[in-house]
Design an enzyme around this catalytic site. Sequence first.
Site, mmCIF file in Angstrom:
data_model
loop_
_atom_site.group_PDB
_atom_site.id
_atom_site.type_symbol
_atom_site.label_atom_id
_atom_site.label_comp_id
_atom_site.label_asym_id
_atom_site.label_seq_id
_atom_site.Cartn_x
_atom_site.Cartn_y
_atom_site.Cartn_z
ATOM 1 C CB CYS A 125 -0.946 -0.012 1.192
ATOM 2 S SG CYS A 125 -2.014 -1.461 1.217
ATOM 3 C CG HIS B 41 -1.769 4.535 5.205
ATOM 4 N ND1 HIS B 41 -1.713 4.369 3.841
ATOM 5 C CD2 HIS B 41 -1.888 3.276 5.722
ATOM 6 C CE1 HIS B 41 -1.772 3.076 3.540
ATOM 7 N NE2 HIS B 41 -1.889 2.399 4.669
ATOM 8 C CD GLU C 197 -1.491 8.012 9.074
ATOM 9 O OE1 GLU C 197 -1.087 8.764 8.164
ATOM 10 O OE2 GLU C 197 -2.471 7.252 8.937
ATOM 11 C CE LYS D 185 -5.588 4.349 2.280
ATOM 12 N NZ LYS D 185 -4.663 5.497 2.445
ATOM 13 C CG HIS E 35 -6.417 0.918 1.532
ATOM 14 N ND1 HIS E 35 -5.509 1.486 0.647
ATOM 15 C CD2 HIS E 35 -5.654 0.377 2.532
ATOM 16 C CE1 HIS E 35 -4.285 1.291 1.088
ATOM 17 N NE2 HIS E 35 -4.346 0.623 2.228
ATOM 18 C CG PHE F 98 0.119 -5.955 4.332
ATOM 19 C CD1 PHE F 98 -0.393 -5.171 5.345
ATOM 20 C CD2 PHE F 98 -0.695 -6.941 3.790
ATOM 21 C CE1 PHE F 98 -1.687 -5.351 5.820
ATOM 22 C CE2 PHE F 98 -1.997 -7.135 4.255
ATOM 23 C CZ PHE F 98 -2.490 -6.339 5.267
#
Length: 423
Positions: free
Chosen positions: A169, A309, A320, A341, A346, A405
Site C-alpha cells: 500500500c 494513510h 499513525e 479513504k 483503500h 504490508f
Amino acid sequence: MPDRPVASGRVVVTGLGAVTPLGTGVDKFWPRMLAGENAVDRISHIDPTPYTTQVAAEVRDFNAEDWLDRKEARRIDKFIAFAVAGATMALQDAGWKPEGEEAEEVGVLIGSGIGGLTFLGEQHRKMIEQGPDRVSPFLVPYMIPDMASGYTSIVHKLKGPNNCVVTACATGANAIGDAYHIVKRGDAIAMLAGGSETPINEISIAAFSAARAMTGRNDDPSHASRPFDLDRDGFVIAEGCGVLLLEDLHHAQARGAKIYGEVIGYGMSGDAFHITQPDPEGDGAFRAMRMALRNACLKPEDIDYINAHGTSTLYNDKLETRAMKRALGDAAYKVKVSSTKSMIGHTLGAAGAIEALICLLAMRDGKVPPTINYEKPDPDCDLDYVPNKAQDVTVSVALSNSFGFGGHNVCLALRKFQDAYIA
C-alpha cells in the site's frame, strides 16, 4: 540529442490523471470528494454473498475502450488500462506530448501492489475447467505488476527510465518518490509516476477477509469506512489509479507549463517488525515523516495539511496518529489531517498516488477534503481530522503518508510552487 535546459534539481508537478470510485478524471472526482460523497457500496463486480466482507469502492464509470484499441482494451487486465488512462490524462492535463528524441528523456514509473490478479484468476479457472492448453499466452505479461509502466511507455512511445515499484500500500507514494529522484538528478526531464490497482476479485476478497483486515459492516456500506472513528472495524477495499507528471522545473518553465506544486521531500523507512501489523509505537511511520521533513528543510510548524494513510483499521489509525504527534510535536494539533479513504476506500498500491494528487488539488483550491463518518472520537486519535465537511484552508505545504504490508513506510512532502524556493 536536442538542446534542453540544464537540470534544475527541482521537480514540479505539471499534470494529473486519476481513476477513482468517485469518478474518472480530476474534474469528476474532486468536486464530489469536497462534497463528502461516499463511493462505498455492495460489491457488484462479483457475487459477494459467500464472503465475510461484501462491500467495496468500485470504479463504475470507466470504459477501457475510451483509452485503448478495442481489441487490447478487452484483453488486458484492468489495472493496466487504468494506468494508461491515468497517464494519458496527466499528459493531456500538462498540454504536452513528448515525441522523437525528447521522448527518450521521459520515463514511466507506475507501480501496483498486486498487479493482474483478476486476469490470473480468470485464467486459473479456465485451466481447471478446460485444461492447460486453454490458458492465454498473455497471462504472464498481463499479470505482472510492471506492465502498468511497460504498457504505458509503449502506448505513449516514452523511452526514458522505465521501472515499477511494488511495496504493497506504499507503492504509489514510493513510485512518485523514486521518480522525483530520477528527475532531480537529471536522468530524465520528466516522469509519469503513480500507482494502479484493481483488486476487487474473488481471491483478493477471500484473502483479505481471511486476514481479518477488512470491515464487516456489510449492512451499512455508506458508513463502513470510518478512519480515526472509535467504531472503525477494518478497511474498505477499492480500485483506482493516480498518475502525476513530474517535470524538471527548467523544462516546465521553458514550455510554459502550468505548475500544480513541487515535490520537495521524500522519506521512507522499514518497520522490521511484522508482515502485516505496523510497529506498535508507529516508529517506522515517524521516521519516514522525519526523513521527509529533513529532506525538504521543513519545520513542523510549516505543515498545513496531512493526507493520512488512515485506513480505518484499529492499529493503523492509532499508530499513525502517534507518529504524527511524534514527528510534529505540539504543531500536530494545529495541522489539518484527513483520510480520503473514508470516501473512496483503500486503493492499495494506487492509494499513495491518488492521495498525493489530492494534496496538490488542496493547494490549488485552498480546500481540504473531509474525513467522513467521523462520529465518535477515539481518545487515541485526538488530532483535527477535518470531520465530515471540507474546510477552506490555505495549504502551502502538505505531507502525504502511505504505509504497506511488510513494514514499508513513505512520506511525501509537497509545496505550493514558489519560484525562488530552494530545498
